[in-house]
Enzyme design. Structure first.
Site, PDB file in Angstrom:
ATOM      1  N   LYS A  78       1.374  -1.459   0.085  1.00 48.56           N
ATOM      2  CA  LYS A  78      -0.073   0.133  -0.152  1.00 48.56           C
ATOM      3  C   LYS A  78       0.802   1.348   0.250  1.00 48.56           C
ATOM      4  O   LYS A  78       2.038   1.461   0.748  1.00 48.56           O
ATOM      5  CB  LYS A  78      -1.285   0.059   1.073  1.00 48.56           C
ATOM      6  CG  LYS A  78      -2.240   0.723   1.032  1.00 48.56           C
ATOM      7  CD  LYS A  78      -3.451  -0.698   0.445  1.00 48.56           C
ATOM      8  CE  LYS A  78      -4.513   0.616  -0.010  1.00 48.56           C
ATOM      9  NZ  LYS A  78      -5.315  -0.213  -0.824  1.00 48.56           N
ATOM     10  N   GLY A 174     -22.621   4.163   1.085  1.00 48.17           N
ATOM     11  CA  GLY A 174     -21.906   4.615   0.620  1.00 48.17           C
ATOM     12  C   GLY A 174     -22.216   4.721  -0.571  1.00 48.17           C
ATOM     13  O   GLY A 174     -22.600   3.156  -1.130  1.00 48.17           O
ATOM     14  N   LEU A 175     -22.310   5.348  -1.425  1.00 46.94           N
ATOM     15  CA  LEU A 175     -23.045   4.744  -2.558  1.00 46.94           C
ATOM     16  C   LEU A 175     -21.624   5.942  -4.221  1.00 46.94           C
ATOM     17  O   LEU A 175     -21.764   6.435  -4.807  1.00 46.94           O
ATOM     18  CB  LEU A 175     -24.102   5.900  -2.904  1.00 46.94           C
ATOM     19  CG  LEU A 175     -25.363   5.397  -2.978  1.00 46.94           C
ATOM     20  CD1 LEU A 175     -26.822   6.267  -2.800  1.00 46.94           C
ATOM     21  CD2 LEU A 175     -25.707   3.841  -3.044  1.00 46.94           C
ATOM     22  N   GLY A 176     -20.150   5.334  -3.467  1.00 51.89           N
ATOM     23  CA  GLY A 176     -19.176   5.716  -4.360  1.00 51.89           C
ATOM     24  C   GLY A 176     -19.193   5.170  -5.584  1.00 51.89           C
ATOM     25  O   GLY A 176     -20.180   4.302  -5.930  1.00 51.89           O
ATOM     26  N   ASN A 177     -18.366   5.211  -6.346  1.00 52.18           N
ATOM     27  CA  ASN A 177     -18.045   4.566  -7.773  1.00 52.18           C
ATOM     28  C   ASN A 177     -18.782   2.001  -7.661  1.00 52.18           C
ATOM     29  O   ASN A 177     -19.721   2.151  -7.946  1.00 52.18           O
ATOM     30  CB  ASN A 177     -17.130   4.021  -8.151  1.00 52.18           C
ATOM     31  CG  ASN A 177     -16.685   5.611  -9.094  1.00 52.18           C
ATOM     32  OD1 ASN A 177     -17.975   6.385  -9.236  1.00 52.18           O
ATOM     33  ND2 ASN A 177     -15.371   5.818  -9.033  1.00 52.18           N
ATOM     34  N   VAL A 178     -18.347   2.267  -6.475  1.00 54.96           N
ATOM     35  CA  VAL A 178     -18.359   0.459  -6.011  1.00 54.96           C
ATOM     36  C   VAL A 178     -19.888   0.506  -5.394  1.00 54.96           C
ATOM     37  O   VAL A 178     -20.595  -0.074  -5.904  1.00 54.96           O
ATOM     38  CB  VAL A 178     -18.042  -0.149  -4.696  1.00 54.96           C
ATOM     39  CG1 VAL A 178     -17.692  -1.277  -4.380  1.00 54.96           C
ATOM     40  CG2 VAL A 178     -16.154  -0.096  -6.007  1.00 54.96           C
ATOM     41  N   GLY A 179     -20.192   1.245  -4.583  1.00 52.25           N
ATOM     42  CA  GLY A 179     -21.394   1.017  -3.729  1.00 52.25           C
ATOM     43  C   GLY A 179     -22.308   1.424  -5.027  1.00 52.25           C
ATOM     44  O   GLY A 179     -23.965   0.957  -4.702  1.00 52.25           O
TER      45      GLY A 179
END
Length: 341
Positions: A78, A174-179
């Site tokens: 990381k 969470g509604l980001g790109n993945v969500g």
């Protein structure tokens, strides 16, 4: 610092400073037994260097476990770039980061993560080949969502007796790109969606396009549902939040959902099935790792089927041993990485 590395079994920790661009970066190589370390780069504000190093170490360890259980010939690593208050030229900063990566001679491969974009990886790629998630490589988010969706079906089968998601109530934090991509797949499968996000625009989009019901961020964790899907930042599961949960299972895309290992045992004590985050959300890692190796999309998609199989295996062991699936997953990963029985 060395005590932290020893506790997490970190192989190497590299710090880079470039005064010309403002780059201050930490790269952690956790384990390279299976192959070169692969893990995203975070570009975030940190209160101090210690916090940045601790974040990188924790996430690098998770990447080692994730790659091991995903069946990938990759180690875990990381990077974090401490985001300065102001930066004169973002492109030059990431170009400097590319030079730093290249100096490691292929020990670490970077990718997008919180705060970074494919455009940033394009800048990195000007100075090293040890990078993925570039514009040409494509966005890994849809593949993360595909894997989580398959994992939710496996979780529903294990906890509720059927993988049919029709009418199932799923709460997505969470509604980001993945969500959001996960919400689309769940909607198509007939699930009832409860959603929250810090961005009201993303919530409104889910309401309009997917018929989702909005829930306040602070209320989502204690809202009755069949499956809770944390898809934002980590650390959402702790003693206080676990006590408030009103769900049958937790299965989501967020990394490091457990604030501490004890939270997994508390979930188990409450009869809430937990899908270990680094197992269910490894679709993005599978995509970037295999894409970097030159694999075509059909081979990548086929590899994603390992996610629900691995989860089903973990749930079986957990039920037989009366242990949390998180404990079982850690033991399986450590057996692969260190030969621990």
């Amino acid at each position: 610092m060395f005590a932290l590395m020893e506790a997490a079994r970190v192989e190497a920790l590299h710090c880079f400073n470039d005064s010309a661009t403002g780059l201050r970066a930490v790269i952690v190589i956790h384990n390279s037994r299976l192959g070169p370390a692969l893990g995203g780069c975070r570009y975030l504000s940190y209160p101090d260097e210690k916090s940045a190093i601790e974040d990188a170490v924790r996430l690098a360890q998770g990447m080692s476990y994730k790659a091991a259980l995903a069946g990938l010939a990759q180690g875990g690593g990381k990077a974090v770039i401490l985001r300065p208050p102001g930066v004169d030229n973002r492109a030059e900063l990431f170009e400097a980061f590319g030079r730093a990566i290249d100096s490691l001679g292929g020990q670490y491969i970077t990718a997008v993560d919180s705060g970074t974009l494919s455009a940033d990886m394009d800048c990195v790629a000007q100075y090293t080949s040890h990078v993925t998630s570039t514009t040409s490589a494509g966005d890994p988010s849809p593949h993360t969502a595909m894997g989580v969706f398959a994992g939710i079906r496996a979780t529903a089968q294990a906890r509720l007796g059927s993988d049919d998601l029709e009418g199932l109530r799923v709460a997505i934090q969470g509604l980001g790109n993945v969500g959001f991509a996960l919400a689309e797949q769940l909607h198509a499968a007939g699930a009832e969606l409860l959603v929250s996000d810090l961005d009201p625009g993303r919530v409104q989009l889910a309401v309009e396009q997917l018929g989702a019901r909005p829930v306040a961020n602070e209320a989502l964790l204690c809202t009755p549902c069949d499956i809770l899907a944390p898809c934002g930042l980590g650390g959402v599961l702790n003693s206080a939040s676990v006590a408030k949960l009103r769900c049958s299972a937790v299965a989501g895309a967020a990394n490091n959902q457990l604030l501490n290992p004890g939270a997994a045992d508390e979930l188990e004590a409450r009869g809430i099935l937990y899908a270990p985050d680094y197992v269910i959300n490894c679709g993005g890692l599978i995509y970037v790792a295999l894409k970097h190796r030159g694999e075509e999309l059909p081979a990548i998609t086929a590899h994603l089927t390992q996610i629900d199989r691995r989860l089903t295996e973990i749930y079986g062991h957990a039920q037989a041993d009366k242990r949390s699936p998180a404990r079982v997953a850690d033991a399986l990963a450590e057996r692969i990485l260190y030969g621990v029985k």
